[in-house]
Design an enzyme around this catalytic site. Structure first.
Site, mmCIF file in Angstrom:
data_model
loop_
_atom_site.group_PDB
_atom_site.id
_atom_site.type_symbol
_atom_site.label_atom_id
_atom_site.label_comp_id
_atom_site.label_asym_id
_atom_site.label_seq_id
_atom_site.Cartn_x
_atom_site.Cartn_y
_atom_site.Cartn_z
ATOM 1 N N GLY A 671 0.842 -1.194 0.000
ATOM 2 C CA GLY A 671 0.000 0.000 0.000
ATOM 3 C C GLY A 671 0.875 1.240 0.000
ATOM 4 O O GLY A 671 2.010 1.205 0.468
ATOM 5 N N THR A 672 0.349 2.310 -0.565
ATOM 6 C CA THR A 672 1.116 3.544 -0.599
ATOM 7 C C THR A 672 0.212 4.697 -0.201
ATOM 8 O O THR A 672 -0.938 4.763 -0.634
ATOM 9 C CB THR A 672 1.662 3.794 -2.019
ATOM 10 N N GLY A 673 0.699 5.548 0.645
ATOM 11 C CA GLY A 673 -0.102 6.694 1.071
ATOM 12 C C GLY A 673 0.680 7.971 0.886
ATOM 13 O O GLY A 673 1.753 7.972 0.278
ATOM 14 N N HIS A 675 2.293 9.665 2.910
ATOM 15 C CA HIS A 675 3.519 9.846 3.693
ATOM 16 C C HIS A 675 4.521 8.719 3.519
ATOM 17 O O HIS A 675 5.566 8.724 4.143
ATOM 18 C CB HIS A 675 3.165 9.979 5.165
ATOM 19 N N GLY A 676 4.189 7.724 2.696
ATOM 20 C CA GLY A 676 5.140 6.645 2.527
ATOM 21 C C GLY A 676 4.449 5.381 2.082
ATOM 22 O O GLY A 676 3.300 5.412 1.648
ATOM 23 N N VAL A 678 3.673 1.023 2.616
ATOM 24 C CA VAL A 678 3.542 -0.055 3.588
ATOM 25 C C VAL A 678 4.071 -1.336 2.958
ATOM 26 O O VAL A 678 3.728 -1.677 1.826
ATOM 27 C CB VAL A 678 2.070 -0.251 3.993
ATOM 28 N N LYS A 692 5.543 0.347 7.965
ATOM 29 C CA LYS A 692 5.185 1.606 7.306
ATOM 30 C C LYS A 692 6.415 2.481 7.252
ATOM 31 O O LYS A 692 6.894 2.954 8.271
ATOM 32 C CB LYS A 692 4.062 2.272 8.096
ATOM 33 N N ASP A 791 -7.581 10.923 11.612
ATOM 34 C CA ASP A 791 -7.615 10.624 10.184
ATOM 35 C C ASP A 791 -8.384 9.345 9.908
ATOM 36 O O ASP A 791 -7.909 8.455 9.208
ATOM 37 C CB ASP A 791 -6.190 10.543 9.631
#
Ligand SMILES: *[C@@H]1O[C@H](CO)[C@@H](O)[C@H](O)[C@H]1NC(C)=O
Ligand SMILES: *[C@@H]1O[C@H](CO)[C@@H](O)[C@H](O)[C@H]1NC(C)=O
Ligand SMILES: *[C@@H]1O[C@H](CO)[C@@H](O)[C@H](O)[C@H]1NC(C)=O
Ligand SMILES: CC(=O)N[C@H]1CO[C@H](CO)[C@@H](O)[C@@H]1O
Length: 965
Positions: A671-673, A675-676, A678, A692, A791
């Protein structure tokens, strides 16, 4: 002289002619004064945009009779009705010119944000018959001038902040039929003059601060059918006159300080359906005349000093739904009429001195959901009949004299959630069918004479939180299947039995469990090292067995007091036991592993100290060495890794993570968000974790020592609906957090995939909402330091294999932006952020509540609520009323009858959570409570199919009507 007189006459004539010939103002512009008064008031309000388009002179031929919320008499000559319910209007009545509305009969401002006092001018509305100012924030006292409103039939000012006494002049409102001022701060006594309101039907002064006694004049209200005076400070005995009100249907005097006994004259109240006298100081026996009240549906007498027997005919009329009499001194047996009381939904008679044979006392109850009979002197056996209570969720017979076996038909109560039968004389074996009760959360069978083995089928209860079989005669081994109890988080207590064999390795899988007690058995062998995997353990007791060898490498074991292990053969290790003799050849093994394995609290403290001073340089050195030589000096490295990753049974290491991800290769990204990314990481111990890793840009945030404490706090959080944070590593090149890996990934992904979404049936969806609510409630209200998530979105709600929800990233939003003046840019996801964040920087729990509401709607709809959300929130006055039924996720079959109730409950709560006003949103604790007992709100629901958007808005007004705990 004569000419002047003539001129005078002429002028008068002229005036007369002018006055009849000039077009009458009112003919062209009827009700102009009213219209202008309305506009002046509207312009004084702070949020009245909903009225701007309709309330306008552009429409002069109609003004104001066809304006929204306004109605006139049939011939449009007088304005008779102002009805502006639930319009989100904000302001006062200070600029409302009451004198301009001489014909007003109906004024309804319910469910807005009006504040300030109710002006004296209200006394000018001499034609007023209906007044509803409820669910606002009006303050101040009730104006005396209201006494002028002789035509008033109905007053509702409930749910405001009104103070002062109820004026004695209230007695002059002789037309009054309904008087409702509940949930305010009224003080003083109830004036005797209420007795003059002889045609009153409904009197509700519940939840104020009224004192003194109930006036005897109340007996004059011979038409009263509902009397609510609960939650005040009323004292003195209930006046005998009250029991003459033979039209009463609802009588609620709960939670006052009323002493005295219930007189025989209660028999007059033959139409009574709801009687709540709980939480008072009533004593004495119940009069036999109580049996004349045959239509009782709710009989609530708990927490008093009542004695004698329970009313023998309590269910004679066959309407009894809820009967509660706990915490009294009732004696004798269970009333016979309860045996065939098929209407019964909840029965709570615990903490009395009831006796008798329960095998005979109870029948079968098709809708019973809760029975609590604990702490009495009941005997007899648990009847096989209980299996016919197909809706029973909660059963408590603990602390009685129950004998016999647990009927095997228990497995036929498919909805059972909790079973408590501790401290009785129950014998026989635990039926194997118990494994079929898949909703079970708590089993307490402790302190009985249960024998035989622990059935391995118990291992099928994936949701179980608590299993207490202590103090019985259980024998045989502990089944390894207990390791499958993935949800077990509160307690596993098998102590004080005769269990033999060794502790199964598989118990190490119980990584949510907080308390383990296997003491006082006959267990042998060593404690499996796998028990180090019980990372959530806070308390352990293995005393009085025949165990040997070292303690598992897990803080709970290592730090436990010697008492936890006393009475065994030769256990060793940990802080309080003798050190273990090093096994032969240990020295020749890799020093690194040994070092990593023997962390004791003392070294942990040193480590912490060192970390504050040295982690930056140490981590940097490691990386440099890595880059320089291309390989790692293991010894040095493992000496250091303890600084960077915490709290993970001493083995998880930076190096392991770097190796397992081939130095953070993209192939491991799940996964990518913002802030970085996973990574899914399988450690050498074959444990899988989620890592993460932060972007370069956000990297330095984790180096602040203030947040190190916060991370430490977060690693200590243990809740089955919160993703476990194992630890963190930080240094200039890469910072990361190590989390529990949650199998199914995030909710957003699942809902966006048609195939996966189809597997989320309504039951699972409601369960997910429930899990998220529990997690938030725990973090806001039950955790030692309240933590706001900041969040919440469908992206950080993860699902376990059994579709249980698990909230991730608690507190990281704050970690990522410690600068609170600038946090909104980073924390929070568009579409889930509370609206007040647009104009205030104040982050409160209520921001999480809002985001939760959005997520809950998203779960029901299968997609982000988008436009529905803005129409619910901003409340544009929409003609088009969306039906909830129509927006539910169409990819799965529509909810059945059972599910519909839960779905409606979720929808209702969700809409309350997205209220514009943070202070109007419920707390997560109350959300979670309501979700766990949906029956409480049942009577408020319309059939799911007919629920519209407007209904959803109105629900927020009903919020306060919920019964209290
Ligand atoms: C005037 O009133 C009529 C009738 O209610 C309505 O259809 C129309 O939209 C209104 N016009 C304005 C400008 O408000
Ligand atoms: C019941 O009576 C006892 C003794 O008179 C008293 O201490 C206790 O407070 C009473 N309980 C209630 C609920 O009134
Ligand atoms: C309770 O009633 C059942 C059924 O009548 C009877 O078999 C049993 O002996 C009774 N138990 C006691 C303790 O009286
Ligand atoms: C016309 C009229 O009745 N006016 C009254 C309105 O209310 C105020 C305050 O009670 C009075 O002072 C006015 O005389």
């Amino acid at each position: 002289m004569a000419s002047t007189m003539r001129r005078e006459l002429l002028l008068q004539l002229l005036f007369f002619l002018l006055s009849i010939c000039s077009p009458r103002k009112t003919a062209a512009q009827p009700l102009k004064a009213e219209a202008e008064a309305l506009l002046k008031w509207r312009d004084s309000l702070q949020a009245a945009h909903v009225l701007n388009s309709s309330w306008s002179f552009l429409n002069s031929s109609y003004a104001p009779c066809h304006w929204d919320g306004i109605a006139c008499s049939g011939d449009n000559t007088s304005l008779v009705k102002i009805s502006l319910q639930n319009q989100d209007l904000r302001g006062t009545l200070d600029h409302f010119d009451f004198a301009a509305f001489p014909s007003l009969a109906y004024l309804d401002l319910r469910g807005n944000n009006f504040y300030g006092s109710i002006p004296d001018g209200i006394g000018n509305l001499s034609k007023l018959s209906f007044l509803d100012l409820s669910v606002n924030q009006f303050s101040g006292s009730l104006p005396e001038s209201m006494a002028n409103l002789k035509n008033l039939v109905s007053i509702d000012m409930s749910f405001n902040s009104l103070t002062g006494p109820l004026p004695t002049s209230i007695g002059q409102l002789s037309s009054l039929v309904n008087l409702l001022i509940r949930d305010n701060h009224l003080t003083g006594t109830i004036p005797q003059t209420v007795g003059e309101l002889t045609i009153l039907n409904f009197l509700d002064l519940d939840t104020n601060s009224l004192t003194g006694s109930i006036p005897t004049q109340i007996g004059n209200l011979s038409n009263l059918h509902s009397l609510f005076l609960g939650f005040n400070f009323l004292t003195g005995t209930i006046p005998p006159e009250l029991w003459k009100l033979n039209k009463l249907i609802q009588l609620d005097l709960q939670s006052n300080v009323l002493p005295g006994s219930i007189p025989p004259s209660i028999g007059n109240l033959s139409g009574l359906y709801y009687l709540n006298l709980s939480n008072n100081s009533l004593f004495g026996t119940l009069p036999p005349q109580m049996n004349n009240v045959t239509g009782l549906g709710w009989l609530l007498l708990s927490v008093n000093n009542l004695s004698g027997s329970l009313p023998s005919e309590v269910c004679k009329g066959g309407k009894l739904v809820k009967f509660s009499a706990y915490n009294n001194h009732f004696t004798g047996s269970i009333p016979e009429s309860l045996r065939n009381c098929t209407s019964l939904h909840k029965l709570t008679l615990s903490r009395n001195q009831l006796s008798g044979n329960i095998s005979e006392a109870f029948g079968s109850y098709p809708i019973l959901s809760r029975i609590c009979m604990s702490n009495n002197q009941l005997m007899g056996e648990l009847s096989p009949n209980w299996s016919r209570c197909r809706n029973l969720q909660y059963m408590d017979f603990s602390n009685n004299h129950v004998t016999g076996k647990i009927p095997s038909s228990i497995s036929q109560m498919p909805k059972l959630v909790e079973i408590h039968i501790s401290t009785n004389y129950i014998t026989g074996e635990i039926p194997r069918g118990i494994g079929e009760l898949s909703f079970l959360l708590k089993i307490d069978m402790s302190n009985n004479h249960i024998s035989g083995g622990i059935p391995s089928e118990i291992g099928m209860l994936k949701n179980l939180l608590q299993l207490d079989l202590s103090s019985n005669n259980l024998s045989g081994p502990i089944p390894e299947e207990l390791g499958n109890l993935a949800g077990l988080s509160m307690l596993l207590d098998l102590s004080r039995n005769m269990l033999t064999g060794s502790i199964p390795d598989q118990l190490g899988k119980l990584n949510h469990l907080a308390k383990l007690n296997l003491s006082h058995n006959k267990l042998i062998g060593t404690i499996p090292s796998s028990l180090a995997g019980m990372v959530s353990l806070t308390s352990v007791d293995l005393s009085f067995n025949s165990l040997t060898g070292p303690l598992p490498k897990n803080p709970a074991f290592q730090n436990a007091s010697a008492q936890s292990f006393t009475g065994n053969l030769d256990l060793c290790g940990g802080v309080n036991l003798q050190p273990c003799k090093p096994p032969e050849g240990a020295k020749s093994q890799k020093k690194s592993r040994t070092l990593a394995a023997i962390i004791t609290p003392v070294s942990a403290v040193l480590v912490l100290l060192f970390l504050v001073i040295g982690s930056f340089t140490v981590c940097q050195k490691v990386t440099q060495r890595r880059q320089d030589k291309g390989s790692i000096n293991f010894e040095t490295y493992h000496g250091n890794d303890l600084f960077s990753v915490w709290n993970y049974d001493g083995r998880l290491a930076y190096e392991d993570i770097v190796n397992a991800t081939k130095n953070f290769s993209d192939e491991y990204i799940v996964g990518t968000g913002a802030h970085g990314s996973v990574y899914k990481v399988e450690l050498p111990t074959s444990q899988i974790v989620a890592v993460k890793k932060f972007n370069q840009m956000d990297n330095d945030v984790l180096t602040d020592s203030g947040f190190r404490n916060e991370i430490k706090t977060l690693t200590e959080v243990r809740h089955r609906n919160i993703v476990k944070l194992y630890g963190s590593c930080k240094h200039p090149q890469c910072s990361f957090l190590v989390y529990e890996y949650v199998e199914r990934g995030c909710l957003a992904k699942i809902l966006s995939n048609n195939e996966e979404a189809k597997r989320l049936d309504w039951e699972k969806r409601v369960n997910i909402v429930n899990g998220v609510a529990n997690a938030l409630s725990y973090m806001h209200h039950d955790h030692s330091i309240p933590i706001i998530h900041r969040d919440i979105s469908s992206k950080n709600i993860l699902l376990h294999p059994d579709f249980d929800a698990c909230v991730s990233d608690f507190g990281t939003a704050r970690l990522l932006n410690p600068d609170s003046s600038n946090w909104t840019g980073l924390a929070g996801t568009q579409g889930y952020m509370a609206p007040e964040l647009a104009y205030t920087m104040r982050v409160t729990e209520k921001c999480d509540v809002y985001s939760f509401g959005v997520v809950a709607l998203e779960i029901l709809m299968g997609r982000h609520p988008g436009e529905l959300l803005s129409s619910l929130v901003i409340l544009t006055k929409q003609k088009l009323d969306v039906k909830l039924w129509d927006v539910l996720d169409q990819r799965i079959p529509a909810p059945g009858d059972q599910e519909a109730e839960m779905v409606a409950a979720v929808a209702k709560l969700a809409v309350m959570c997205i209220d514009m006003k943070p202070e109007s949103r419920p707390t997560m604790r109350s959300v979670s409570l309501h979700l766990s007992s949906p029956g409480r709100t049942h009577h408020l629901f319309k059939a799911l199919k007919t629920i519209t958007q407007t209904d959803m808005k109105n629900w927020s007004a009903y919020w306060h009507h919920q019964p209290r705990k």
